[in-house]
Design a protein around this motif. Structure first.
Motif: not given
Length: 247
Positions: A141-146, A157-162
């Motif tokens: 996948g690709f990181l798109t944001g926080q 918890a702390d998550h990121v958008s993928v």
């Protein structure tokens, strides 16, 4: 003999398939732009009958839509870089955001384009490994944001958008909200990751990338967490106009 012919056929296919797909995409794009500007020229013929013969000759020129589209984009960027153009752009944004339905589509597309085409964001800047569609099954996948706002408040918890694209067509996919601790960052460029996905895993990463990935795997346990994406400007279009070198 049969196996050799089959080998030749597959080899020739590998040469012509990329050429054919590239030509098909370019022809589709040229046809779409020519159709749009052809419709505008027809409207101009109806509004200005004296210029109808000239406009009709222009309408049959292949690729005219691509040229006019490029000129329109450049001229628009040139106009927005000055004070009057920025004021007109702000007025246009205010007008569009007051129209029901249209404002929803326009605002969503504008936010995505501002994120993708400005240099201050980190959208699609990192290739990641995430477990999907179930634990123990991994995909790229690709990181798109926080994750922020109300969504972050509802998570524990702390998550990121993928973004996880579908294969072999990466223009569609799924948005996953993954725990930051469960994401593995790949020591692989975004281009290499896209090639890997589009080829259904047939085109592996170069040997140098494989060595980097192996080294990254050994230090994964002590790896630093992914950096939080930088905050976007309030209006990325105006920011890009003021600082064109950041695009």
């Amino acid at each position: 003999m049969a196996s050799r012919l089959r080998q030749y056929f597959v080899t020739g296919l590998l040469v012509w398939v990329p050429v054919g797909v590239t030509a098909w995409v370019l022809l589709w794009l040229i046809g779409a732009l020519d159709g749009i500007f052809g419709g505008l020229l027809i409207g101009a013929e109806l509004m200005a009958p004296p210029f109808a013969p000239l406009l009709e000759r222009l309408r049959v020129i292949p690729g005219l839509g691509v040229v006019l589209g490029g000129v329109l984009i450049v001229v628009t960027g040139l106009l927005v870089t000055n004070f009057v153009g920025q004021w007109l752009l702000r007025q246009w944004n205010r007008l569009v955001t007051r129209i029901p339905v249209v404002r929803t589509i326009y605002s969503s597309v504008k936010q995505v384009s501002d994120t993708l085409f400005t240099g201050s964001g980190q959208a699609f800047s990192k290739a990641l490994l995430v477990q999907y569609p179930h634990p123990g099954s991994w995909t790229v996948g690709f990181l798109t944001g926080q994750v922020g706002g109300a969504v972050a408040g509802a998570l524990d918890a702390d998550h990121v958008s993928v973004f996880v694209p579908t294969t072999p067509n990466p223009t569609s996919g799924f948005l996953l909200l993954v725990r930051r601790a469960d994401v593995r960052e790949l020591d692989m460029s975004v281009d290499e990751a896209f090639k890997y996905l589009i080829s259904l895993g047939v085109v592996a990463a170069p040997e140098a990338s494989l060595k980097r990935i192996a080294a990254a795997r050994t230090r994964h346990a002590g790896a630093a967490p992914l950096p939080a994406p930088a905050a976007e400007p309030a209006d990325a279009t105006l920011a890009a106009a003021k600082h064109p070198q950041s695009i």
